[in-house]
Design a protein around this motif. Structure first.
Motif, PDB file in Angstrom:
ATOM      1  N   PRO A 224      44.505  33.064  17.734  1.00  0.00           N
ATOM      2  CA  PRO A 224      44.216  33.163  19.170  1.00  0.00           C
ATOM      3  C   PRO A 224      45.066  32.207  20.012  1.00  0.00           C
ATOM      4  O   PRO A 224      45.446  32.536  21.125  1.00  0.00           O
ATOM      5  CB  PRO A 224      42.725  32.841  19.285  1.00  0.00           C
ATOM      6  N   LEU A 225      45.382  31.048  19.468  1.00  0.00           N
ATOM      7  CA  LEU A 225      46.229  30.099  20.183  1.00  0.00           C
ATOM      8  C   LEU A 225      47.650  30.638  20.314  1.00  0.00           C
ATOM      9  O   LEU A 225      48.298  30.473  21.355  1.00  0.00           O
ATOM     10  CB  LEU A 225      46.235  28.746  19.464  1.00  0.00           C
ATOM     11  N   LEU A 226      48.114  31.294  19.280  1.00  0.00           N
ATOM     12  CA  LEU A 226      49.427  31.935  19.315  1.00  0.00           C
ATOM     13  C   LEU A 226      49.457  33.027  20.371  1.00  0.00           C
ATOM     14  O   LEU A 226      50.390  33.096  21.179  1.00  0.00           O
ATOM     15  CB  LEU A 226      49.764  32.507  17.937  1.00  0.00           C
ATOM     16  N   ALA A 227      48.431  33.851  20.395  1.00  0.00           N
ATOM     17  CA  ALA A 227      48.366  34.941  21.375  1.00  0.00           C
ATOM     18  C   ALA A 227      48.350  34.397  22.800  1.00  0.00           C
ATOM     19  O   ALA A 227      49.022  34.939  23.686  1.00  0.00           O
ATOM     20  CB  ALA A 227      47.141  35.808  21.114  1.00  0.00           C
ATOM     21  N   GLU A 228      47.607  33.329  23.047  1.00  0.00           N
ATOM     22  CA  GLU A 228      47.572  32.710  24.380  1.00  0.00           C
ATOM     23  C   GLU A 228      48.947  32.213  24.787  1.00  0.00           C
ATOM     24  O   GLU A 228      49.369  32.397  25.931  1.00  0.00           O
ATOM     25  CB  GLU A 228      46.596  31.532  24.396  1.00  0.00           C
ATOM     26  N   ALA A 229      49.639  31.583  23.863  1.00  0.00           N
ATOM     27  CA  ALA A 229      50.968  31.048  24.169  1.00  0.00           C
ATOM     28  C   ALA A 229      51.962  32.172  24.451  1.00  0.00           C
ATOM     29  O   ALA A 229      52.769  32.068  25.385  1.00  0.00           O
ATOM     30  CB  ALA A 229      51.463  30.171  23.019  1.00  0.00           C
ATOM     31  N   VAL A 230      51.908  33.234  23.684  1.00  0.00           N
ATOM     32  CA  VAL A 230      52.794  34.384  23.914  1.00  0.00           C
ATOM     33  C   VAL A 230      52.525  34.967  25.300  1.00  0.00           C
ATOM     34  O   VAL A 230      53.463  35.297  26.041  1.00  0.00           O
ATOM     35  CB  VAL A 230      52.637  35.443  22.807  1.00  0.00           C
ATOM     36  N   THR A 231      51.268  35.077  25.665  1.00  0.00           N
ATOM     37  CA  THR A 231      50.904  35.595  26.987  1.00  0.00           C
ATOM     38  C   THR A 231      51.441  34.696  28.094  1.00  0.00           C
ATOM     39  O   THR A 231      51.965  35.182  29.102  1.00  0.00           O
ATOM     40  CB  THR A 231      49.374  35.733  27.099  1.00  0.00           C
TER      41      THR A 231
ATOM     42  N   ALA B 221      53.390  23.302  15.111  1.00  0.00           N
ATOM     43  CA  ALA B 221      51.987  22.858  15.137  1.00  0.00           C
ATOM     44  C   ALA B 221      51.056  24.001  14.745  1.00  0.00           C
ATOM     45  O   ALA B 221      50.076  23.789  14.013  1.00  0.00           O
ATOM     46  CB  ALA B 221      51.636  22.321  16.517  1.00  0.00           C
ATOM     47  N   LEU B 222      51.341  25.199  15.234  1.00  0.00           N
ATOM     48  CA  LEU B 222      50.502  26.358  14.899  1.00  0.00           C
ATOM     49  C   LEU B 222      50.581  26.696  13.413  1.00  0.00           C
ATOM     50  O   LEU B 222      49.586  27.099  12.808  1.00  0.00           O
ATOM     51  CB  LEU B 222      50.908  27.571  15.733  1.00  0.00           C
ATOM     52  N   ARG B 223      51.735  26.539  12.826  1.00  0.00           N
ATOM     53  CA  ARG B 223      51.912  26.855  11.397  1.00  0.00           C
ATOM     54  C   ARG B 223      51.087  25.940  10.497  1.00  0.00           C
ATOM     55  O   ARG B 223      50.801  26.295   9.364  1.00  0.00           O
ATOM     56  CB  ARG B 223      53.384  26.756  11.019  1.00  0.00           C
ATOM     57  N   ARG B 224      50.723  24.789  10.997  1.00  0.00           N
ATOM     58  CA  ARG B 224      49.940  23.837  10.197  1.00  0.00           C
ATOM     59  C   ARG B 224      48.441  24.130  10.222  1.00  0.00           C
ATOM     60  O   ARG B 224      47.683  23.538   9.465  1.00  0.00           O
ATOM     61  CB  ARG B 224      50.195  22.423  10.695  1.00  0.00           C
ATOM     62  N   LEU B 225      48.044  25.036  11.096  1.00  0.00           N
ATOM     63  CA  LEU B 225      46.627  25.384  11.218  1.00  0.00           C
ATOM     64  C   LEU B 225      46.277  26.534  10.294  1.00  0.00           C
ATOM     65  O   LEU B 225      47.145  27.338   9.934  1.00  0.00           O
ATOM     66  CB  LEU B 225      46.313  25.814  12.649  1.00  0.00           C
ATOM     67  N   PRO B 226      45.000  26.667   9.954  1.00  0.00           N
ATOM     68  CA  PRO B 226      44.574  27.878   9.257  1.00  0.00           C
ATOM     69  C   PRO B 226      44.862  29.093  10.148  1.00  0.00           C
ATOM     70  O   PRO B 226      44.734  29.020  11.377  1.00  0.00           O
ATOM     71  CB  PRO B 226      43.066  27.681   9.074  1.00  0.00           C
ATOM     72  N   THR B 227      45.249  30.178   9.543  1.00  0.00           N
ATOM     73  CA  THR B 227      45.663  31.372  10.286  1.00  0.00           C
ATOM     74  C   THR B 227      44.603  31.830  11.278  1.00  0.00           C
ATOM     75  O   THR B 227      44.922  32.141  12.431  1.00  0.00           O
ATOM     76  CB  THR B 227      46.016  32.510   9.314  1.00  0.00           C
TER      77      THR B 227
ATOM     78  N   ASP C 114      53.646  23.016  29.671  1.00  0.00           N
ATOM     79  CA  ASP C 114      52.454  23.665  29.125  1.00  0.00           C
ATOM     80  C   ASP C 114      52.561  23.800  27.599  1.00  0.00           C
ATOM     81  O   ASP C 114      51.615  23.468  26.881  1.00  0.00           O
ATOM     82  CB  ASP C 114      52.264  25.037  29.763  1.00  0.00           C
ATOM     83  N   LEU C 115      53.695  24.261  27.125  1.00  0.00           N
ATOM     84  CA  LEU C 115      53.888  24.413  25.680  1.00  0.00           C
ATOM     85  C   LEU C 115      53.819  23.061  24.971  1.00  0.00           C
ATOM     86  O   LEU C 115      53.225  22.946  23.890  1.00  0.00           O
ATOM     87  CB  LEU C 115      55.221  25.099  25.389  1.00  0.00           C
ATOM     88  N   ALA C 116      54.391  22.040  25.593  1.00  0.00           N
ATOM     89  CA  ALA C 116      54.363  20.705  24.999  1.00  0.00           C
ATOM     90  C   ALA C 116      52.942  20.158  24.911  1.00  0.00           C
ATOM     91  O   ALA C 116      52.555  19.572  23.893  1.00  0.00           O
ATOM     92  CB  ALA C 116      55.248  19.752  25.810  1.00  0.00           C
ATOM     93  N   VAL C 117      52.161  20.365  25.948  1.00  0.00           N
ATOM     94  CA  VAL C 117      50.765  19.905  25.933  1.00  0.00           C
ATOM     95  C   VAL C 117      49.987  20.638  24.842  1.00  0.00           C
ATOM     96  O   VAL C 117      49.211  20.025  24.095  1.00  0.00           O
ATOM     97  CB  VAL C 117      50.109  20.089  27.317  1.00  0.00           C
ATOM     98  N   ARG C 118      50.198  21.937  24.724  1.00  0.00           N
ATOM     99  CA  ARG C 118      49.510  22.702  23.677  1.00  0.00           C
ATOM    100  C   ARG C 118      49.853  22.148  22.291  1.00  0.00           C
ATOM    101  O   ARG C 118      48.967  21.979  21.446  1.00  0.00           O
ATOM    102  CB  ARG C 118      49.898  24.177  23.753  1.00  0.00           C
ATOM    103  N   ALA C 119      51.130  21.876  22.064  1.00  0.00           N
ATOM    104  CA  ALA C 119      51.556  21.343  20.764  1.00  0.00           C
ATOM    105  C   ALA C 119      50.959  19.964  20.509  1.00  0.00           C
ATOM    106  O   ALA C 119      50.455  19.687  19.414  1.00  0.00           O
ATOM    107  CB  ALA C 119      53.077  21.289  20.695  1.00  0.00           C
ATOM    108  N   GLN C 120      51.007  19.106  21.516  1.00  0.00           N
ATOM    109  CA  GLN C 120      50.488  17.744  21.343  1.00  0.00           C
ATOM    110  C   GLN C 120      48.987  17.734  21.081  1.00  0.00           C
ATOM    111  O   GLN C 120      48.504  16.909  20.292  1.00  0.00           O
ATOM    112  CB  GLN C 120      50.808  16.903  22.575  1.00  0.00           C
ATOM    113  N   ARG C 121      48.267  18.629  21.715  1.00  0.00           N
ATOM    114  CA  ARG C 121      46.815  18.685  21.477  1.00  0.00           C
ATOM    115  C   ARG C 121      46.505  19.073  20.040  1.00  0.00           C
ATOM    116  O   ARG C 121      45.493  18.647  19.480  1.00  0.00           O
ATOM    117  CB  ARG C 121      46.158  19.646  22.452  1.00  0.00           C
ATOM    118  N   LEU C 122      47.351  19.887  19.451  1.00  0.00           N
ATOM    119  CA  LEU C 122      47.160  20.267  18.052  1.00  0.00           C
ATOM    120  C   LEU C 122      47.618  19.165  17.101  1.00  0.00           C
ATOM    121  O   LEU C 122      46.982  18.911  16.087  1.00  0.00           O
ATOM    122  CB  LEU C 122      47.922  21.561  17.743  1.00  0.00           C
ATOM    123  N   GLU C 123      48.726  18.530  17.434  1.00  0.00           N
ATOM    124  CA  GLU C 123      49.287  17.507  16.555  1.00  0.00           C
ATOM    125  C   GLU C 123      48.554  16.172  16.640  1.00  0.00           C
ATOM    126  O   GLU C 123      48.476  15.440  15.652  1.00  0.00           O
ATOM    127  CB  GLU C 123      50.763  17.292  16.886  1.00  0.00           C
TER     128      GLU C 123
END
Length: 108
Positions: free
Chosen positions: A91-98, A80-86, A40-49
């Protein structure tokens, strides 16, 4: 700047937990849960990258590798999240933490 500490901490904690579990616990389902989280984490990262490209599946490297797979996938997502505007990343960070917290509860 985005504070990814909550995700990094949660990922490190579950990865360490998976690395420390006995083989019997890993085979009873903890490894499968960890692999599902890593995927799941890998898919989230790949979708952003690589937006618009289909994500590549993370292979099953065995019960003893799952902690490392979670750690790597989590680190990839953090980068991947660090490369996005804050505002977009929060919200993507919060979803991943959850999701990591839920997987941690399921593993025990």
């Amino acid at each position: 700047m985005l504070d990814t500490t909550p995700l990094t901490t949660a990922v490190d904690r579950i990865a360490d937990r998976l690395r420390a579990l006995p083989q019997s616990a890993l085979r009873r389902g903890a490894a499968a849960e960890g692999l599902a989280l890593a995927r799941d984490l890998a898919v989230r990262a790949q979708r952003l990258e690589f937006p618009g490209e289909p994500p590549r599946p993370m292979p099953d490297a065995g019960v003893f590798a799952v902690g490392d797979q979670v750690a790597v996938a989590g680190a990839d997502l953090v980068e991947a999240l660090r490369r996005l505007p804050t505002a977009e990343a929060e919200p993507l960070l919060a979803e991943a933490v959850t999701e990591v917290a839920a997987a941690t509860r399921r593993i025990g």
